[in-house]
Scaffold this active site. Structure first.
Site, short mmCIF file in Angstrom:
data_model
loop_
_atom_site.label_atom_id
_atom_site.label_comp_id
_atom_site.label_asym_id
_atom_site.label_seq_id
_atom_site.Cartn_x
_atom_site.Cartn_y
_atom_site.Cartn_z
N ARG A 1 111.17 -29.43 80.97
CA ARG A 1 111.49 -28.35 81.92
C ARG A 1 112.38 -27.29 81.28
O ARG A 1 112.24 -26.11 81.56
CB ARG A 1 112.11 -28.93 83.19
N CYS B 1 128.65 -36.24 80.44
CA CYS B 1 128.60 -37.64 80.05
C CYS B 1 128.21 -38.47 81.28
O CYS B 1 128.61 -38.17 82.40
CB CYS B 1 129.96 -38.09 79.53
N TYR C 1 113.33 -33.64 81.68
CA TYR C 1 114.20 -32.46 81.74
C TYR C 1 114.08 -31.62 80.47
O TYR C 1 114.24 -30.40 80.52
CB TYR C 1 115.64 -32.86 82.05
N ASP D 1 116.93 -23.48 87.56
CA ASP D 1 116.31 -22.75 86.43
C ASP D 1 117.12 -21.56 85.92
O ASP D 1 116.83 -21.02 84.86
CB ASP D 1 114.89 -22.30 86.82
N SER E 1 110.64 -26.23 101.19
CA SER E 1 109.86 -27.02 102.15
C SER E 1 110.72 -27.61 103.26
O SER E 1 110.18 -28.14 104.23
CB SER E 1 109.13 -28.15 101.42
N GLN F 1 118.73 -24.14 95.51
CA GLN F 1 118.48 -25.54 95.14
C GLN F 1 117.86 -25.60 93.75
O GLN F 1 117.67 -26.67 93.19
CB GLN F 1 117.52 -26.17 96.15
N ASN F 2 117.55 -24.43 93.20
CA ASN F 2 116.87 -24.40 91.89
C ASN F 2 117.86 -24.57 90.76
O ASN F 2 119.03 -24.20 90.87
CB ASN F 2 116.11 -23.08 91.72
N HIS G 1 122.07 -27.97 93.47
CA HIS G 1 121.54 -29.17 92.82
C HIS G 1 121.81 -29.19 91.32
O HIS G 1 121.13 -29.91 90.59
CB HIS G 1 120.04 -29.31 93.12
N GLY H 1 111.30 -19.99 100.26
CA GLY H 1 110.59 -20.81 99.28
C GLY H 1 111.07 -22.25 99.21
O GLY H 1 111.18 -22.81 98.13
C1 BJW Z 1 106.46 -20.36 98.22
C2 BJW Z 1 105.81 -19.77 97.16
C3 BJW Z 1 106.02 -18.41 97.03
C4 BJW Z 1 105.33 -21.93 97.08
N1 BJW Z 1 106.75 -17.80 97.92
N2 BJW Z 1 107.19 -19.82 99.11
C5 BJW Z 1 117.24 -42.28 101.83
C6 BJW Z 1 117.80 -42.79 100.66
C7 BJW Z 1 118.62 -41.99 99.82
C8 BJW Z 1 118.90 -40.67 100.18
C9 BJW Z 1 118.33 -40.19 101.35
C10 BJW Z 1 117.52 -40.98 102.15
N3 BJW Z 1 117.11 -40.22 103.22
C11 BJW Z 1 117.64 -38.98 103.10
C12 BJW Z 1 118.38 -38.94 101.96
C13 BJW Z 1 119.12 -37.75 101.44
C14 BJW Z 1 118.34 -37.13 100.30
C15 BJW Z 1 117.07 -36.50 100.87
O1 BJW Z 1 117.10 -35.46 101.48
N4 BJW Z 1 115.92 -37.15 100.66
C16 BJW Z 1 114.67 -36.66 101.30
C17 BJW Z 1 113.60 -36.47 100.22
C18 BJW Z 1 114.28 -37.68 102.35
N5 BJW Z 1 119.23 -36.14 99.71
C19 BJW Z 1 120.06 -36.49 98.76
O2 BJW Z 1 120.07 -37.60 98.25
C20 BJW Z 1 121.07 -35.44 98.37
N6 BJW Z 1 122.37 -36.03 98.38
C21 BJW Z 1 122.91 -36.47 99.53
O3 BJW Z 1 122.38 -36.32 100.61
O4 BJW Z 1 124.13 -37.10 99.37
C22 BJW Z 1 124.63 -37.85 100.49
C23 BJW Z 1 123.88 -39.20 100.57
C24 BJW Z 1 124.00 -40.09 99.53
C25 BJW Z 1 123.32 -41.33 99.61
C26 BJW Z 1 122.49 -41.62 100.71
C27 BJW Z 1 122.36 -40.68 101.73
C28 BJW Z 1 123.06 -39.46 101.64
C29 BJW Z 1 120.78 -34.95 96.96
C30 BJW Z 1 119.51 -34.19 96.89
C31 BJW Z 1 119.19 -33.83 95.45
C32 BJW Z 1 117.82 -33.19 95.33
N7 BJW Z 1 117.45 -33.18 93.99
C33 BJW Z 1 116.15 -32.60 93.61
C34 BJW Z 1 115.85 -32.95 92.14
C35 BJW Z 1 116.90 -32.56 91.18
C36 BJW Z 1 116.76 -31.11 90.72
C37 BJW Z 1 115.61 -30.93 89.76
O5 BJW Z 1 115.29 -31.82 88.98
O6 BJW Z 1 115.04 -29.83 89.79
O7 BJW Z 1 116.18 -31.19 93.84
S1 BJW Z 1 114.81 -33.15 94.63
C38 BJW Z 1 113.93 -31.65 94.61
O8 BJW Z 1 113.78 -31.21 95.98
C39 BJW Z 1 114.84 -30.63 93.89
C40 BJW Z 1 114.75 -29.46 94.84
O9 BJW Z 1 115.89 -28.63 94.68
C41 BJW Z 1 114.66 -30.09 96.19
C42 BJW Z 1 114.12 -29.21 97.28
O10 BJW Z 1 112.81 -28.85 97.03
P1 BJW Z 1 112.30 -27.38 97.42
O11 BJW Z 1 113.05 -26.37 96.66
O12 BJW Z 1 112.28 -27.25 98.88
O13 BJW Z 1 110.82 -27.39 96.79
P2 BJW Z 1 109.42 -27.87 97.44
O14 BJW Z 1 108.46 -28.00 96.33
O15 BJW Z 1 109.62 -29.05 98.30
O16 BJW Z 1 108.99 -26.67 98.39
C43 BJW Z 1 108.63 -25.40 97.88
C44 BJW Z 1 108.14 -24.54 99.03
O17 BJW Z 1 107.88 -23.24 98.52
C45 BJW Z 1 106.83 -25.05 99.65
O18 BJW Z 1 106.99 -25.14 101.07
C46 BJW Z 1 105.80 -23.97 99.30
O19 BJW Z 1 104.86 -23.71 100.32
C47 BJW Z 1 106.68 -22.77 99.09
N8 BJW Z 1 106.14 -21.79 98.15
N9 BJW Z 1 105.11 -20.77 96.46
C48 BJW Z 1 107.35 -18.49 98.94
N10 BJW Z 1 105.41 -17.75 96.02
#
Ligand code: BJW
Length: 248
Positions: free
Chosen positions: A64, A122, A61, A99, A195, A96-97, A114, A193
């Site tokens: 980042r 803490c 982090y 930044d 996935s 979800q960003n 997020h 933007g």
């Molecule tokens: C363009 C472009 C351009 C490129 N123009 N497009 C099994 C066990 C435990 C949990 C789970 C489980 N199964 C499911 C879960 C729930 C879990 C989850 O969804 N997991 C999946 C991965 C399966 N979710 C959670 O745990 C959430 N909490 C929750 O559900 O609580 C209840 C619960 C608790 C316990 C058990 C079950 C439920 C919390 C989710 C937290 C996500 N955190 C992160 C990291 C922290 C933030 C950080 O460090 O930055 O957040 S993960 C990461 O993914 C980050 C992002 O915000 C998030 C989403 O990603 P995003 O934004 O979609 O990015 P990409 O890279 O995936 O996609 C980018 C897209 O842009 C691509 O498609 C490109 O093509 C496109 N693109 N350039 C337009 N110029």
């Protein structure tokens, strides 16, 4: 492809993901060169990962924070800020960003689903999250001053929602309240933007559809939940949004 028309009466909800910041120079999570390549997700973005190796998590982090300090919003961020200016309370942006680029572009009401890169809290006590843009050295991890004042030791952690953690209920409630209002008007839902792999963000489109929204996906490629959208625009958000979001 249908043309998107946004008039003064429309209620517009926008969900953004890493793709909207890609053209500002911030790598996405799951694309090639994505942030997770050098670090498995669960090592750096889960409570268990933090307990096992807080130095690795803080290095991740801190890197980042350092990179995000150097970037600027792109035309996609600015187009959304302009739309909020035009629609006022009829517009809501949830990102979800972490930044802060939407706010830097002028967006005023931003739901950071997020968390944010620019706060810490803490890992143990109830001290509220506070502004923090420090870069921490892995040999000198930050401790909580409030715990220290009680003669205890606890590490600070980034104010981020990690895998397996709940999203803030006030944020989910604010989204729900907007949907509830929007359903009585022309309701446009846009995901930009992202996935569509991470819930609960990826499920919002289903809720919006059930309330009669006109749903749009604007992404560089098809998304995992792409089938849920009535309309898809494949392209880069910084190129597509300035004209797509112009009021008719
Ligand atoms: C363009 C472009 C351009 C490129 N123009 N497009 C099994 C066990 C435990 C949990 C789970 C489980 N199964 C499911 C879960 C729930 C879990 C989850 O969804 N997991 C999946 C991965 C399966 N979710 C959670 O745990 C959430 N909490 C929750 O559900 O609580 C209840 C619960 C608790 C316990 C058990 C079950 C439920 C919390 C989710 C937290 C996500 N955190 C992160 C990291 C922290 C933030 C950080 O460090 O930055 O957040 S993960 C990461 O993914 C980050 C992002 O915000 C998030 C989403 O990603 P995003 O934004 O979609 O990015 P990409 O890279 O995936 O996609 C980018 C897209 O842009 C691509 O498609 C490109 O093509 C496109 N693109 N350039 C337009 N110029």
């Amino acid at each position: 492809m249908r043309r998107l028309s946004i008039d003064k009466r429309a209620h517009v909800f926008v969900l953004t993901g890493a793709g909207i910041s890609a053209e500002s120079g911030i790598p996405t999570f799951r694309g090639s060169g994505g942030l997770w390549e050098n670090h498995p997700v669960e090592q750096v973005a889960s409570p268990q990962g933090f307990i096992q190796d807080p130095a690795l998590v803080w290095r991740f982090y801190s890197e980042r924070r350092a990179a995000a300090k150097l970037v600027k919003p792109n035309p996609g961020h600015f187009a959304l800020a302009r739309l909020e200016e035009e629609l006022g309370e009829q517009f809501l942006l949830a990102t979800q960003n972490i930044d802060g680029l939407h706010q830097m572009a002028g967006s005023r009401k931003v739901i950071e689903m997020h968390g944010t890169l620019w706060k810490s809290r803490c890992s143990r006590c109830d001290r509220p999250p506070f502004a923090d843009d420090a870069i921490y050295d892995s040999k000198n991890l930050p401790g909580c001053a409030q715990c220290q004042s009680r003669g205890e030791f606890a590490l600070l952690r980034p104010h981020i929602v990690w895998f397996g953690e709940m999203l803030a209920s006030e944020n989910l409630d604010a989204i729900e309240a907007f949907f509830e209002r929007a359903r009585h008007h022309r309701f446009i839902f846009m995901a930009i933007g992202t996935s569509g792999r991470v819930s609960p963000a990826s499920l919002l489109v289903d809720k919006a559809n059930a309330l009669g929204a006109d749903s749009w996906l604007i992404n560089a490629e098809e998304a995992t939940n792409g089938g849920a959208f009535e309309n898809t625009v494949i392209g880069k958000s910084g190129e597509v949004l300035p004209s797509l979001l112009a009021l008719t």
